[in-house]
Structure formats: structure tokens, C-alpha cells
Design a protein around this motif. Structure first.
Motif, short mmCIF file in Angstrom:
data_model
loop_
_atom_site.label_atom_id
_atom_site.label_comp_id
_atom_site.label_asym_id
_atom_site.label_seq_id
_atom_site.Cartn_x
_atom_site.Cartn_y
_atom_site.Cartn_z
N ALA A 287 43.82 42.57 40.91
CA ALA A 287 43.79 41.94 42.26
C ALA A 287 43.09 41.25 42.77
O ALA A 287 42.22 40.09 43.18
N VAL A 288 41.64 42.64 43.25
CA VAL A 288 41.06 42.58 44.26
C VAL A 288 40.07 41.83 44.02
O VAL A 288 39.34 40.30 44.61
N VAL A 289 39.94 41.94 42.57
CA VAL A 289 39.09 41.79 41.78
C VAL A 289 39.24 39.64 42.28
O VAL A 289 38.76 38.67 42.44
N GLY A 290 40.20 39.17 41.34
CA GLY A 290 40.53 37.81 41.38
C GLY A 290 41.01 37.40 42.26
O GLY A 290 40.39 36.11 43.14
N ALA A 291 41.09 38.05 44.03
CA ALA A 291 41.41 37.54 45.01
C ALA A 291 39.86 36.96 45.37
O ALA A 291 40.12 36.10 46.56
N THR A 292 38.97 37.84 45.61
CA THR A 292 37.82 37.48 45.74
C THR A 292 37.01 36.43 45.34
O THR A 292 36.51 35.33 46.46
N ALA A 293 37.56 36.05 43.84
CA ALA A 293 37.22 34.54 43.29
C ALA A 293 37.56 33.76 43.75
O ALA A 293 37.08 32.18 44.33
N LEU A 294 38.89 34.10 43.85
CA LEU A 294 39.49 32.93 44.53
C LEU A 294 39.52 32.27 45.66
O LEU A 294 39.10 30.76 46.55
N LEU A 295 39.19 33.25 47.04
CA LEU A 295 38.58 33.14 47.88
C LEU A 295 37.19 32.65 48.71
O LEU A 295 36.57 31.81 48.98
N PHE A 296 36.40 32.67 46.95
CA PHE A 296 34.88 32.05 47.47
C PHE A 296 35.42 30.31 47.16
O PHE A 296 34.48 29.74 47.97
#
Length: 317
Positions: A287-296
Motif C-alpha cells: 500500500a505504501v509503495v502504491g501510494a508513493t507511485a500514485l502521489l508522483f
């Protein structure tokens, strides 16, 4: 209409980024991350119990099927439950992300504002003792480990060897006073670390702008330093400033708070990610990795829109 088409194109170009980041991170977690089977089955499990737990965790499915389920979870925001605590991952993120933002935002803003101010001063007095002093301070700040700075600030502000006023650990946002009480030392540490990097970057941008012909013309016509630095140098340097600030946001929100939160015991997303790494809690890590990609991807869109706001000559394409 033009804005809508631009957003669609940006989202379309951001999809490969999301797929690439999530695929690589998922690959590493699956093949190099911890196997949680024996953490859940207990002592002396039978073969049937092991097989049942692996089915529960989805380990029995092919890699691509598991990756597809991961993408569906991200798209639907149904991120599953933490293996360690059993809580909803979405609820954990909803609780911890605001804490991380409240923790890092003051230091992030102050670090950039002070960096811009010091960089303008250094660029104006380029080559003089003011410039050399500011650059020496920047190098010192960049050279010291973040962990050493945290420990030093904690000793000075939170122990009997210093002023012994602020708390060593903990977090409270129930009132403005308690918030300031707990956020002050982490903010000072963040500012000290980021100030050197920000000042050197902004100084390089401002020095290049000061050397342009229109600045020399303004000086020749008697314009003062405040007018030149504010009206011409700073205004014409907004695009690189916006770029640096915007692309710092994902790392600040997700990763930048990891060390501070772990050391001060602050319940933010950085500490959540750190605990997930140490316990092998894959739903939280995914979830943290996916949220980081979406935030970028969001930052990419906002960054281009801000370009247009600070420089009307920039077109959204």
C-alpha cells in the motif's frame, strides 16, 4: 476542454510509471521478502495447516495473478488488512498520513523559505564573505548525518545536558500548544538538514539568473537589490523552484519522515512503513509503495499546472 485533455494525457502517461514502480516493488517483495507462512501457523504445524495459511495469504497463486490482484486493490482502494495487527490498511493510512504531513510540513516550508532567502543573499554577494559563510554553513549541514543531527538536537532540547524543555518522544495534536510542543524539535532537525541542500540548489539558480543581461540593465538604471532580487531574479526562477518543491513532496510525505518518526516514536506513515519492513507486513508495504507511485503522478500533473501559473508562456500540452 484543453485542461481536460491535458489531464487525460497526463494520467495516461502516468500509468506506465505506476505499473513499473508497483511491478518492481511487488517482484522484490514476493521473491526477496519474508515468507509470513510460519509467522502465522504457530509451532509444530501440520502440512494441512501450512497449505491452508498459504492459500489464505495467496502464496499458492501464480505471480502475475497475485500482481493483478494487487493492482485491483490499488484501483479500488481495498488494500486488505495488516498481517501484524489485523487492521484495515486503508484505515492505517488514513490515520498515519495526516500525522506525517503535520510533522514534516513546518520543516519543509521553513527549510525552503530560509533556503531561498539565504540563496538570494549569497547570490547577491557572490564571492564575498557573506556568500562564503552561507556556503560553508550549507556544506556543514549537508555533511552531517541526519541521525547525528536528530540525536544532537534531542540532547540539547530534550535532556538535562541542554535546555531540557521539549519531550524526548511522543506525539499529541489535540491542541495547538501540544502540537507545537511535540513538533518543534523534529522541525528544527528537518530544517537544519534540508537547509544546506536547498540553499546550494537555489543559489546556483539565482547566480545564473543574476548574470543575465536584463539584470545588468536593471542595475545600470539604478534598481536596488530588493527590487532586482524580488521582481526579476526570484520571479524568473520560479520554475526550477516549483520543480524542486513539488518533486520533494512524495519523498517528504512517505519516506522523509521514516527516520524522524521511528526515532521520536511518532505514529506516522514513516513509522508504519518501518514497522512493516521489520515485521514483513506485505499488505502495508504494498500500500505504501502504491501510494508513493500514485502521489508522483499527481505531483507531475500539479507541477505542469503550476508551471502555467508562474509563467503564462508555458502551455499545457
Amino acid at each position: 476542454m484543453q485542461l481536460g485533455l491535458y489531464l487525460l494525457r497526463r494520467i495516461a502517461t502516468g500509468i506506465p510509471l505506476i505499473l513499473g514502480v508497483t511491478f518492481i516493488s511487488f517482484l522484490l517483495m514476493v521473491y526477496f521478502g519474508p515468507d509470513m507462512t510460519f509467522e502465522l501457523v504457530g509451532k509444530n504445524p501440520t502440512a494441512e495447516q501450512i497449505a491452508q495459511v498459504r492459500i489464505q495469504l495467496g502464496y499458492d497463486q501464480p505471480f502475475l495473478v497475485r500482481y493483478w490482484h494487487y493492482l485491483v486493490e490499488l484501483a479500488t482502494l481495498d488494500l486488505g488488512r495488516s498481517i501484524s495487527t489485523g487492521e484495515s490498511v486503508r484505515s492505517l493510512l488514513a490515520e498515519t498520513v495526516p500525522v506525517s504531513m503535520a510533522l514534516t510540513l513546518p520543516g519543509f516550508v521553513l527549510g525552503n523559505l530560509l533556503g531561498i532567502a539565504l540563496a538570494l543573499l549569497a547570490a547577491w554577494f557572490r564571492g564575498g564573505w557573506v556568500d562564503r559563510g552561507i556556503m560553508a554553513f550549507s556544506v556543514i549541514g549537508m555533511s552531517i548525518s541526519f541521525l547525528i543531527i536528530i540525536i544532537a538536537f534531542q540532547v540539547f532540547f530534550s535532556s538535562r545536558y541542554g535546555i531540557n524543555y521539549f519531550p524526548v518522544r511522543g506525539w499529541d495534536m489535540r491542541s495547538l500548544g501540544s502540537y507545537l510542543y511535540y513538533v518543534t524539535v523534529p522541525t528544527l532537525a528537518i530544517v537544519f538538514v534540508s537547509l544546506g541542500y536547498n540553499t546550494r540548489f537555489y543559489r546556483a539558480v539565482f547566480v545564473e539568473e543574476i548574470g543575465r543581461d536584463h539584470i545588468r540593465t536593471a542595475r545600470a538604471f539604478g534598481a536596488g537589490p530588493v527590487a532586482i532580487l524580488g521582481k526579476y531574479v526570484l520571479k524568473n526562477s520560479l520554475i526550477p523552484i516549483v520543480t524542486r518543491i513539488m518533486f520533494s513532496i512524495p519523498s517528504i510525505v512517505i519516506a522523509g519522515s521514516l527516520l524522524i518518526e521511528s526515532y521520536f516514536g511518532i505514529p506516522g506513515v514513516g513509522k508504519l512503513a518501518y514497522d512493516a519492513v521489520t515485521t514483513g507486513d506485505q499488505p502495508v508495504l504494498k500500500a505504501v509503495v502504491g501510494a508513493t507511485a500514485l502521489l508522483f503522478v499527481v505531483v507531475l500533473i500539479l507541477n505542469d499546472m503550476l508551471y502555467r501559473a508562474v509563467d503564462p508562456r508555458v502551455a499545457l500540452k
